[in-house]
Motif scaffolding. Structure first.
Motif: not given
Length: 312
Positions: A110-133
């Motif tokens: 939960p607290n890492i999901r909240s961290e992504f939300e606070a940064a304006g980043v969709p948690f469910e998209k983090r794998v794609g953002r990592l590889t493409e980024g």
């Protein structure tokens, strides 16, 4: 050849109300003096507050001369990759090629999901953002005009400075589930988990190398790393109490929950040596050590025991 790293206690210092950085930089210098091969910094915005890893490593780079340095691990999905590419290139210039970029996607809690939300980043998209980024960073690190049409858009964009090392620092990816192992072998320069036992490590590293071979890459060029947590104390029961207290304070959950997810050791230094050697025998070549309490004393204990770790 075995390489040993040390994780700076940035999270621990914040937890104890010590926000200054002088003592952290002194620990990095001490690690270099003791013969450690690398020094590392973790990453979190709000879930586990600590110093920004790239900024702190720039200071480490300026205060040291030979030791490598890395992130354990950075969450690239929280950052714009164009900005990140410039930051990392600049840091690698300051470090003169001593930087290793450890990256991960973040644990689903939960607290890492909240961290992504606070940064304006969709948690469910983090794998794609990592590889493409990371692919975009590598393209920008070439110093040539880049055209990109994906999550980010650019036309004939050129980044400067370029990193010290042509193509940028090596990128090691964390995670021990099957998709993470496949990504490590197919896309990245090293594998950097914290979950497998030594027996599991041997099997999972084989998966990484198989994925590399399938992708037409040479597995011999991949780094086999492992992140380990230790509480070294001649009194085994005291060491167990210390690591349990440490893990509960660090993660905010019962220590037994964390110890199922991450490999930990508590006890005398000879036991720590035997435990670490199991990972070396399983194929790990770069071990990053996080110490529960008394960092300098435990660094010195491991430094004294290094000949035993290397079979000397």
């Amino acid at each position: 050849m075995l390489r040993l790293g040390y994780l700076l206690p940035t999270r621990e210092r914040i937890m104890s109300g010590q926000h200054e950085t002088g003592s952290l930089l002194a620990l990095a210098e001490r690690a270099e003096a003791l013969g450690f091969d690398s020094v590392w910094v973790g990453d979190s915005l709000l879930a586990r507050p600590r110093h920004d890893p790239l900024t702190l490593l720039a200071a480490v780079a300026a205060r040291t001369r030979h030791i490598e340095m890395g992130t354990a691990v950075l969450l690239p999905a929280l950052r714009n990759p164009v900005v990140l590419a410039q930051q990392v290139a600049t840091l690698d210039r300051i470090a003169e090629g001593r930087l290793i970029l450890g990256v991960g996607i973040g644990t689903d809690v939960p607290n890492i999901r909240s961290e992504f939300e606070a940064a304006g980043v969709p948690f469910e998209k983090r794998v794609g953002r990592l590889t493409e980024g990371m692919a975009l960073c590598r393209a920008l690190w070439q110093g040539k005009p880049v055209d990109w049409q994906g999550r980010w858009h650019m036309a004939q964009a050129t980044l400067a400075p370029t990193p010290h090392r042509p193509g940028g620092p090596p990128i090691w990816v964390g995670g021990s589930v099957a998709p993470a192992r496949e990504r490590a072998g197919r896309l990245f320069d090293g594998w950097f988990p914290n979950a497998p036992t030594a027996a599991e490590y041997r099997e999972q590293w084989a998966d990484v190398t198989a994925a590399a071979t399938k992708a037409g890459r040479d597995p011999a060029n991949l780094a086999a790393a492992m992140y380990l947590t230790l509480a070294i104390d001649d009194d085994a029961s005291r060491a167990e109490e210390r690591i349990d207290r440490y893990l509960q304070g660090y993660y905010g959950v019962r220590s037994d929950v964390t110890r199922k997810r991450q490999r930990c050791f508590a006890g005398p230094v000879d036991g720590a040596v035997a435990w670490i050697k199991e990972y070396v025998a399983a194929g790990a070549t770069h071990l990053v050590l996080r110490f529960a309490g008394d960092p300098e004393g435990q660094m010195e204990a491991i430094a004294r025991a290094r000949p035993l770790l290397e079979g000397r």
